[in-house]
Design a protein around this motif. Structure first.
Motif, mmCIF file in Angstrom:
data_model
loop_
_atom_site.group_PDB
_atom_site.id
_atom_site.type_symbol
_atom_site.label_atom_id
_atom_site.label_comp_id
_atom_site.label_asym_id
_atom_site.label_seq_id
_atom_site.Cartn_x
_atom_site.Cartn_y
_atom_site.Cartn_z
ATOM 1 N N ASP A 146 0.695 -1.111 0.113
ATOM 2 C CA ASP A 146 -0.057 0.051 0.091
ATOM 3 C C ASP A 146 0.869 1.217 -0.116
ATOM 4 O O ASP A 146 1.677 1.385 1.004
ATOM 5 C CB ASP A 146 -0.937 0.142 1.413
ATOM 6 N N SER A 147 0.908 1.916 -1.008
ATOM 7 C CA SER A 147 1.407 3.129 -1.367
ATOM 8 C C SER A 147 1.052 4.563 -0.522
ATOM 9 O O SER A 147 1.765 5.395 -0.295
ATOM 10 C CB SER A 147 2.161 3.352 -2.766
ATOM 11 N N ASP A 148 -0.067 4.607 -0.427
ATOM 12 C CA ASP A 148 -0.798 5.783 0.076
ATOM 13 C C ASP A 148 -1.304 5.680 0.921
ATOM 14 O O ASP A 148 -2.085 6.815 1.743
ATOM 15 C CB ASP A 148 -1.880 6.142 -1.126
ATOM 16 N N ASP A 150 -3.920 4.148 2.499
ATOM 17 C CA ASP A 150 -5.532 3.965 2.839
ATOM 18 C C ASP A 150 -5.677 2.325 3.048
ATOM 19 O O ASP A 150 -6.819 1.925 3.378
ATOM 20 C CB ASP A 150 -6.187 4.176 1.518
ATOM 21 N N VAL A 152 -5.130 -0.209 1.408
ATOM 22 C CA VAL A 152 -5.340 -1.051 0.191
ATOM 23 C C VAL A 152 -4.248 -1.150 -0.495
ATOM 24 O O VAL A 152 -3.616 -0.018 -1.005
ATOM 25 C CB VAL A 152 -6.657 -0.812 -0.449
ATOM 26 N N GLY A 153 -3.692 -2.326 -1.029
ATOM 27 C CA GLY A 153 -2.573 -2.192 -1.915
ATOM 28 C C GLY A 153 -2.983 -1.713 -3.320
ATOM 29 O O GLY A 153 -3.877 -1.249 -3.453
ATOM 30 N N ASP A 154 -1.895 -0.973 -3.904
ATOM 31 C CA ASP A 154 -2.212 -0.473 -5.293
ATOM 32 C C ASP A 154 -0.988 -0.530 -6.038
ATOM 33 O O ASP A 154 0.107 -1.232 -6.000
ATOM 34 C CB ASP A 154 -2.619 0.824 -4.660
ATOM 35 N N LEU A 198 -9.192 2.172 -6.241
ATOM 36 C CA LEU A 198 -8.525 2.250 -5.138
ATOM 37 C C LEU A 198 -6.918 1.692 -5.417
ATOM 38 O O LEU A 198 -6.159 1.777 -4.737
ATOM 39 C CB LEU A 198 -8.957 1.060 -4.311
HETATM 40 MG MG MG Z 1 -3.526 2.289 -1.335
#
Ligand code: MG
Length: 755
Positions: A146-148, A150, A152-154, A198
């Motif tokens: 998860d980079s951001d 939230d 959730v992976g992205d 997402l």
């Molecule tokens: Mg994310």
């Protein structure tokens, strides 16, 4: 003569000593040992005796610590014991035992043979940087990184950790479904043409593709052909207006599934009269209900009772609340009293809004007394406006509806409505075929290198010939787009034909690759029963069968995937077996797939959810970039199994530990990338004896390797006729003595035989 000497000596002494008594001569000093040499074998710890013959006191000592002598002192004649330690060194060694007495010494020469065992120390060729293995990493976009923040992976999370994947030696990523969806896992696709917000934007996705390509890593998307999600615009349109929606042809619909199935009218069944798996679900909605102004007229004058409903523009009436004896029960409006306009004739004009139709009642008692409900007879419930409809008041009287109910088919349940590709003989002309090909083309044009096709058995409900035809045409259409995008090779596409090999192999008629679902169970089975005798034949059987269908077949092999208990569970969380499974997978021909977390020794069993087998990657002890909300549909619940993630240890910790599961994957993946014979060579029997010895040659051109796995949980010795002078990989322990290979428990070794 002796006597003469004595006389001379005595005469001399008498002269020199002044005539005193003659002196007694000194006794002669003696010291000897027997035998003078001793020899021992490398493991000989027996006691050998040395006889000492001495005229005086003596001491005994050894010239090296590996020899032991006892006693170390004595007098006169005696025996001393000599023992030696086992010699584990390759070569022989020599020493001596020294006996000293008086002015004399004697020695025993000791020799001990060498063990002759050479520790196998792998020395692989330098990796030239060209990744040639075809190894693919099955990556769960939602739970990888998860980079951001939230939870959730992205896509950016994946891009951030591409070095990890590059270091792992993978040449492609299979990304879990990346389209808009109502679930965390994404297999209910709501739009094939766009991306799950997402996970990021199209620009983020493009950036990931480009960055991956720069590292020699291809991108495969998961494409869900068989069904959409309920939120797909096609389905929403259908539900809003089942009769008039332009997307009626996109789904598998019926107003009478049972009759249609028996009559063979369900094209999605591919010629069969039953689905095999799945159910029909009512669309609900306006087709059975009605919204508008209606005049109801009930005729109670004869023995048969009738209701006639007509559309009208006359003013609606307030229901009769004074003296009604007949009621219209409609929608959520409840029971509405009618007016008796002549004897036995009851009428009422109403604005109605009902999703389920209506009933006639002879009581306004909400407990529905027996015999007071009048509806349609079963199988005859659809009223035609303007025509009398005969009422039924049996116990099975049903709602009177304004149109036939429409049902949709879902092989995987109500929230995954099956897509309709029409009759399989003309599937390529169906709008859904064209739209899904157009979507795949869009992603190919962005740089996507291939697809993993979900649930291919169920496109035409386990009917092999229809599925073969559909998949072949779909593959060709997308491959044409791939070629048009400038590629000279054929696009990679792997089908999830989750069946036994005998059925699975037939899907090569449609696709260039399919997952060999028997493979992982075979590996765990042989690690459990320590019997590898059938392995080479089984693997070559897969390859041969697939290539018999199409010469360019690519056999995709894997241990487990996201729908199965973790492989670690299959082998009882035995780390040695997990590591050896990796070594076996990565030294076997075919296209290996590594499932996210397998390389870290993740364990977990499917339960009420699949969360235990889809856990996020722990990047470091601080759980940086952990997608903690990845596994719940609303992304609000943290279903991370922290005990497992911590027990498995983070990527950072495993990188530092040369004995980690991760490092076994890295080492053997690199080996496969280094040697063409491993990457795409031919597998042949090596013929080493022992049921727990899995051995084979891998050959490509002039390069030839010998692969040997001891799948027993104890050390095994095996005679090898090939040269073992060039070991290039080792898992566990291995030694060589002459032409015997001594492999430790769950140990594996690869020798290069020819360049
Ligand atoms: Mg994310």
């Amino acid at each position: 003569m002796k006597r003469f000497v004595w006389i001379l000596t005595a005469a001399f002494c008498l002269a020199a000593c002044g005539g005193k008594e003659p002196i007694t001569p000194e006794p002669v000093e003696t010291l000897s040992v027997s035998p003078a040499t001793l020899s021992f074998t490398d493991e000989d710890t027996s006691t050998k005796l040395v006889s000492v013959t001495s005229s005086s006191a003596w001491t005994a000592s050894a010239s090296a610590a590996w020899m032991h002598v006892s006693p170390t002192s004595g007098g006169g004649n005696a025996s001393v014991s000599v023992t030696v330690d086992a010699n584990t060194a390759v070569g022989a060694r020599t020493g001596s035992i020294t006996i000293s007495g008086g002015s004399k010494t004697a020695s025993v020469s000791v020799t001990q043979a060498g063990a002759g065992k050479i520790e196998v120390v792998p020395s692989p060729a330098t990796f030239d940087g060209t990744k040639r293995s075809g190894t693919t990493y099955q990556l769960l976009v939602y739970s990888f990184a998860d980079s951001d923040g939230d939870g959730v992976g992205d896509f950016k999370g994946i891009e951030k950790h591409l070095d990890y994947l590059d270091d792992l030696g993978v040449t492609a990523l299979w990304l879990s479904p990346s389209h808009p969806t109502d679930s965390y896992h994404g297999y209910d696709v709501n739009d094939y043409m766009s991306l799950n917000p997402l996970f990021g934007t199209e620009a983020d996705f493009q950036s990931l593709i480009d960055a991956a390509h720069a590292k020699g890593i291809k991108i495969y998307m998961d494409f869900v052909l068989n069904h959409t999600g309920l939120g797909h615009a096609w389905f929403q349109s259908l539900k809003a207006d089942p009769a008039k929606s332009p997307y009626r042809d996109y789904y598998v619909l019926s107003t009478d599934p049972s009759s249609d199935a028996v009559a063979g009218r369900v094209e999605n069944y591919g010629g069969s009269k039953s689905a095999g798996m799945g159910s029909w679900f009512s669309l609900g909605g306006d087709n059975i209900g009605y919204k508008g102004r209606l005049h109801f007229k009930v005729d109670w004058t004869g023995s048969a009772k009738y209701v006639t409903v007509t559309e009208t523009t006359e003013a609606p009436q307030s229901p009769n609340t004074a003296n009604a004896s007949r009621w219209i029960h409609v929608g959520n409006q409840g029971s509405l009293g009618m007016y008796e306009t002549s004897t036995g004739i009851f009428e009422l004009t109403l604005d109605v809004d009902t999703e389920w139709g209506f009933l006639v009642r002879t009581s306004n008692d909400n407990s529905w007394p027996s015999g007071t409900k009048y509806g349609g007879a079963p199988g005859n419930t659809v009223i035609t406006l303007g025509k009398p409809f005969k009422l039924d008041n049996s116990s099975s009287a049903a709602d009177i509806v304004f149109g036939e109910a429409t049902y949709y088919f879902g092989a995987f349940g109500s929230y995954m409505p099956d897509v309709n590709y029409g009759a399989y003989t003309s599937c390529e002309t169906s709008p859904a075929f064209k739209e899904t090909v157009a979507a795949a083309t869009k992603w190919v044009n962005m740089g996507v290198d291939g697809f993993r096709l979900d649930a291919v058995l169920w496109v035409y409900n386990a009917q092999i010939t229809p599925n073969q035809r559909f998949l072949s045409l779909w593959y060709d259409a997308v491959n044409a787009a791939y070629k048009a995008a400038g590629h000279s090779d054929n696009i990679f596409m792997v089908g999830e034909a989750w069946e036994d090999h005998g059925i699975e192999k037939q899907y090569y008629k449609g696709l260039i690759s399919n997952f060999e679902f028997n493979y992982g169970g075979m590996v765990s089975g042989m690690l459990g029963n320590h019997d590898a005798t059938g392995y080479v034949n089984a693997v070559n059987g897969y390859l041969t069968d697939h290539k018999a269908v199409r010469p360019d077949a690519i056999t995709s092999i894997f241990l487990t995937n996201h729908d199965q208990d973790r492989f670690a569970e299959w082998v009882g969380k035995n780390e040695a077996k997990e590591k050896q499974a990796a070594a076996i997978l990565l030294s076997t021909p075919g296209k290996p797939f590594l499932y996210q977390g397998e390389e870290l020794g993740y364990y977990g069993k499917k339960g009420s959810t699949d969360a235990p087998v889809r856990q996020p990657i722990a990047w470091d002890a601080g759980l940086t970039d952990l997608p903690r909300y990845a596994l719940s549909d609303n992304h609000k619940s943290d279903l991370t199994d922290y005990n497992m993630v911590k027990a498995a240890n983070s990527v950072a910790a495993q990188k530092e530990n040369t004995n980690s599961v991760l490092n076994v994957y890295r080492t053997w993946s690199r080996l496969r990338n280094t040697y063409p014979a491993l990457a795409d060579g031919e597998m042949t029997h090596a013929g080493l004896t022992g049921s727990s010895i899995a051995s084979w040659y891998m050959s490509s051109g002039s390069q030839k390797l010998l692969v040997v796995h001891n799948i027993a949980t104890s050390q095994k010795e095996v005679k090898v006729t090939d040269s073992m002078s060039r070991p290039v990989a080792l898992l566990g322990t291995a030694q060589i003595k002459d032409q015997t290979l001594i492999l430790g428990a769950n140990s594996s070794v690869v020798f290069q035989l020819a360049d």
